[in-house]
Motif scaffolding. Structure first.
Motif, short mmCIF file in Angstrom:
data_model
loop_
_atom_site.label_atom_id
_atom_site.label_comp_id
_atom_site.label_asym_id
_atom_site.label_seq_id
_atom_site.Cartn_x
_atom_site.Cartn_y
_atom_site.Cartn_z
N ARG A 69 52.96 91.47 -7.79
CA ARG A 69 51.75 92.28 -7.80
C ARG A 69 52.03 93.59 -8.55
O ARG A 69 53.12 94.14 -8.44
CB ARG A 69 51.29 92.60 -6.38
CG ARG A 69 50.70 91.42 -5.66
CD ARG A 69 50.17 91.80 -4.29
NE ARG A 69 51.24 92.17 -3.37
CZ ARG A 69 51.63 93.40 -3.11
NH1 ARG A 69 51.01 94.43 -3.64
NH2 ARG A 69 52.63 93.64 -2.28
N LYS A 205 42.93 85.99 -1.96
CA LYS A 205 43.99 86.51 -1.09
C LYS A 205 43.92 88.02 -0.96
O LYS A 205 43.10 88.54 -0.19
CB LYS A 205 45.35 86.03 -1.61
CG LYS A 205 46.46 86.21 -0.63
CD LYS A 205 47.75 85.58 -1.10
CE LYS A 205 48.87 85.80 -0.11
NZ LYS A 205 48.67 85.22 1.23
N LYS A 206 44.77 88.75 -1.67
CA LYS A 206 44.83 90.20 -1.47
C LYS A 206 43.53 90.89 -1.90
O LYS A 206 43.06 91.82 -1.26
CB LYS A 206 45.99 90.78 -2.27
CG LYS A 206 47.34 90.18 -1.92
CD LYS A 206 47.68 90.39 -0.49
CE LYS A 206 49.09 89.93 -0.18
NZ LYS A 206 49.41 90.05 1.25
N HIS A 226 46.56 93.10 7.22
CA HIS A 226 47.73 92.43 6.63
C HIS A 226 48.64 91.98 7.76
O HIS A 226 49.71 92.56 7.98
CB HIS A 226 48.42 93.43 5.69
CG HIS A 226 49.43 92.83 4.78
ND1 HIS A 226 50.42 93.58 4.19
CD2 HIS A 226 49.64 91.57 4.34
CE1 HIS A 226 51.17 92.79 3.42
NE2 HIS A 226 50.71 91.57 3.51
N SER A 248 54.94 93.71 2.73
CA SER A 248 55.27 92.49 2.01
C SER A 248 56.77 92.21 2.06
O SER A 248 57.58 93.13 1.93
CB SER A 248 54.84 92.63 0.55
OG SER A 248 53.49 93.02 0.49
N ASP A 277 49.87 85.93 7.02
CA ASP A 277 49.71 87.08 6.11
C ASP A 277 48.46 87.91 6.38
O ASP A 277 48.51 89.12 6.23
CB ASP A 277 49.68 86.57 4.66
CG ASP A 277 49.88 87.67 3.63
OD1 ASP A 277 50.74 88.54 3.85
OD2 ASP A 277 49.16 87.67 2.62
N PHE A 299 51.46 81.45 1.00
CA PHE A 299 52.02 81.84 -0.30
C PHE A 299 53.27 82.64 0.04
O PHE A 299 53.24 83.86 0.12
CB PHE A 299 50.97 82.66 -1.06
CG PHE A 299 51.39 83.09 -2.43
CD1 PHE A 299 51.65 82.14 -3.42
CD2 PHE A 299 51.51 84.43 -2.76
CE1 PHE A 299 52.03 82.53 -4.70
CE2 PHE A 299 51.89 84.83 -4.04
CZ PHE A 299 52.15 83.88 -5.00
N ARG A 374 58.00 82.07 -5.29
CA ARG A 374 57.10 81.74 -4.18
C ARG A 374 56.89 80.25 -4.01
O ARG A 374 57.04 79.47 -4.95
CB ARG A 374 55.73 82.36 -4.46
CG ARG A 374 55.73 83.89 -4.57
CD ARG A 374 55.74 84.51 -3.22
NE ARG A 374 55.76 85.96 -3.24
CZ ARG A 374 55.14 86.72 -2.35
NH1 ARG A 374 54.43 86.17 -1.38
NH2 ARG A 374 55.23 88.02 -2.40
N ALA A 436 58.40 92.33 -3.62
CA ALA A 436 57.06 91.73 -3.69
C ALA A 436 56.14 92.48 -4.65
O ALA A 436 55.14 91.95 -5.10
CB ALA A 436 56.44 91.68 -2.30
N PHE A 454 46.57 97.50 -0.01
CA PHE A 454 45.49 96.54 0.24
C PHE A 454 44.22 97.12 0.84
O PHE A 454 43.27 96.37 1.12
CB PHE A 454 46.01 95.42 1.17
CG PHE A 454 47.27 94.76 0.67
CD1 PHE A 454 47.31 94.15 -0.57
CD2 PHE A 454 48.44 94.76 1.44
CE1 PHE A 454 48.47 93.56 -1.04
CE2 PHE A 454 49.61 94.17 0.98
CZ PHE A 454 49.62 93.56 -0.27
C1 OXD Z 1 52.10 88.71 -0.29
C2 OXD Z 1 52.40 90.14 -0.42
O1 OXD Z 1 51.74 88.29 0.81
O2 OXD Z 1 52.86 90.59 -1.49
O3 OXD Z 1 52.18 87.98 -1.30
O4 OXD Z 1 52.18 90.87 0.56
#
Ligand code: OXD
Ligand code: MN
Length: 592
Positions: A69, A205-206, A226, A248, A277, A299, A374, A436, A454
């Motif tokens: 990320r 997702k995020k 989270h 993460s 997650d 993931f 991953r 991460a 997030f």
């Molecule tokens: C994930 C993170 O869950 O980066 O991929 O938090």
């Protein structure tokens, strides 16, 4: 595939912008997905792995500049900067669109545009929400199929409503300097461009389930967090649920899937995974807090996952899984990563695609798999998946746990005095950074509620929302705890064994929730008596070790309070007065 006029109008705009060669609606059928897998294999975008050892599994490599990320290029765009708050990158909505439109203009002229309708949460749940992601990547389609509920059923869930998140993704040319991951919470939309890595492009997702959903929850009276969700089933068949927020790559997947130590297993205790997650939490009809996992897959970070650390996760990845940026064992046509076992394949392809002698490579101290490589694995594969996984109402939460990677300050576990103090504890969370996200690893940074990257709105307002939720929950509120599995000794070795043994701490937490065990009141909260952590059958830890792990050094905590003060100063008038008071009270208790 739909008559929904809001969807059609939005797609007309998208098509006019990206000008695709071809448009394909993803209906969620196995025939269509199988054809896409074949296409990805034939173009080399994915590699099929051994059909006996890893049936249905695929390997993918992202561009070496696109492996995590990118927090520096992730934006929350609102009309006014104060609504995005001091912890988010911000640009005014219209300005950002002006910047991004040229990057999307005609970007799919020689590509297929896939339209993926998806549902976050079980189909039919009143708490689920629908998104539509447009993308030019088959990798995204196949990952979204694992991570969410895609296709016609998602459109049925949406019906003729306008309440869906509009997600526009193009990998474009994967240019780092033009990479943007942008949320527009006030417009329910996400624009992601020039990346093809999971967290930047799997928009459910995020981007949606945390950044957009946290804002939706603020407006609608619920919470997007989270957090993992796990259930501990007692021998009498009763299951208690815990949610836990960790930054993460701090072991959420491992905790969510833990194997009970012998002392509990032999009594008949079981641990069930609801999520690893993200938790969406609502107040139920009975006034309690309920948590649901909006995702349909995991993931997870591959390195470090092995038969000992997380056999359930490993088993989950043995079928229908997509591996990203791991190493390939050429002779077996399987995958390998650091920490899987001590036997790297000699005949290997490292994560960027270079054939190497894996044994020599590792002996030279080089990584075969990327540290943030991953697996994307379907939740249904998980041997310990909770039978409540599809429950449309989620599961009732007894305890909320916060935790980070702290070598020194935080003790193994402590309980907050009450909900408001618990919000203070969560807001003061800090952790050493991991792979991460791009950037330096191992630096302590404040990461309130593990939501720093997030939270889709001003985090001061987010703290206020937490406090409001506590008021609504009253005496039905879950109890709030903090844990730290990562204290180290003088030589830097972890003192607590972690993994399955973390259940010993969770059992103390649940005993506290049931009022079955007392605790020691300290300046930072309630701590266990060392002898109340069950050590039967544990390796290398005695009650003295636990006493050490529970020690609270007032000087270190006062230094930490200065860090919290700095954090709070960022929020100015948006910091709830209650939190300033909590900090002042804690400092006074520490100075006594
Ligand atoms: C994930 C993170 O869950 O980066 O991929 O938090
Ligand atoms: Mn995460």
């Amino acid at each position: 595939m739909t008559e929904n006029r809001y969807v059609k109008a939005w797609l007309d705009e998208v098509v006019a912008l990206v000008k695709p060669k071809q448009i394909v609606w993803i209906d969620g059928s196995e025939e269509q997905l199988a054809a896409l897998r074949d296409e990805a294999i034939s173009t080399g975008e994915m590699e099929a792995l051994d059909s006996e050892k890893l049936p249905g599994c695929l390997l993918h490599r992202t561009a070496p500049n696109d492996v995590a990320r990118v927090e520096g290029r992730t934006y929350i765009c609102t009309k006014n900067q104060v609504d995005a708050g001091p912890m988010n990158n911000w640009m005014e909505t219209g300005e950002m669109k002006k910047k991004l439109i040229p990057l999307y203009d005609g970007v799919m002229a020689d590509r297929t545009m896939y339209i993926i309708p998806y549902c976050m949460g079980p189909i039919g749940s009143p708490f689920s929400k629908v998104g539509i992601e447009v993308t030019d990547s088959i990798y995204v389609v196949l990952n979204m199929d694992i991570m969410t509920r895609i296709g016609k059923k998602a459109l049925e869930q949406l019906g003729d409503s306008n309440d869906f998140v509009r997600g526009l993704h193009s990998k474009a040319n994967v240019e780092e300097e033009n990479r943007y991951i942008v949320q527009f919470p006030e417009e329910n939309s996400i624009w992601s461009v020039n990346s093809a890595y999971g967290g930047n492009v799997l928009l459910g997702k995020k981007c949606f389930a945390l950044r957009i959903a946290s804002y939706q929850g603020y407006k609608e009276g619920w919470m997007a967090e989270h957090m993992l969700i796990l259930g501990i089933e007692a021998p009498n068949g009763e299951t208690s649920y815990i949610t836990a927020a960790f930054p993460s790559a701090c072991g959420k997947t491992n905790l969510a899937m833990l194997i009970p130590p012998e002392v509990y297993a032999k009594q008949g205790y079981k641990v069930w995974t609801v999520g690893d997650d993200i938790a969406w939490m609502h107040i139920g009809d009975d006034g309690r807090l309920y948590a649901m996992n909006p995702e349909a897959g995991f993931f997870g970070v591959a390195p470090g996952t092995n038969q000992k650390s997380n056999p359930n996760a490993l088993a989950t990845t043995r079928r229908n899984t997509i591996f990203t940026n791991v190493a390939k064992d050429v002779d077996q046509n399987t995958v390998w990563w650091e920490g899987l076992d001590k036997n790297p394949p000699e005949h290997a392809v490292e994560w960027t695609g270079k054939p190497v002698n894996g044994k020599e490579w590792v002996a030279e101290g080089k990584k075969l798999a990327h540290p943030n490589s991953r697996f994307t694995a379907p939740a249904v594969n998980c041997p310990c998946l909770s039978k409540e996984f599809e429950n449309p109402n989620g599961v009732p939460v007894s305890a909320i746990v916060f935790g980070g990677r702290r070598a020194k300050t935080a003790p193994l576990v402590y309980q907050s005095f009450d909900w408001a103090h618990g919000v203070f504890v969560g807001s003061a969370m800090a952790s050493e950074t991991t792979a991460a996200a791009t950037g330096a690893v191992g630096v302590v940074r404040r990461d309130p509620m593990a939501m720093r990257p997030f939270c889709g709105y001003n985090m001061g307002d987010y703290f206020g929302h937490w406090l409001e939720m506590g008021k609504k929950l009253g005496d039905k509120a879950p109890k709030i705890f903090n844990v730290n599995w990562f204290r180290t000794d003088e030589e830097g070795h972890f003192i607590w064994p972690g993994f399955g043994d973390n259940m010993r701490v969770l059992m103390w937490i649940l005993a506290r929730c049931r009022g079955e065990v007392d605790a020691v009141e300290t300046a930072i909260g309630y701590l266990p008596k060392a002898e109340d952590i069950n050590l039967e059958g544990i390796d290398g830890v005695d009650v003295e070790t636990v006493r050490g792990l529970l020690s609270v050094d007032s000087q270190l905590w006062l230094e930490d309070a200065a860090g919290v003060e700095e954090l709070y100063a960022m929020f100015g008038g948006r910091l709830p007065a209650e939190l300033a008071k909590q900090l002042a009270d804690q400092k006074a208790r520490l100075s006594r």
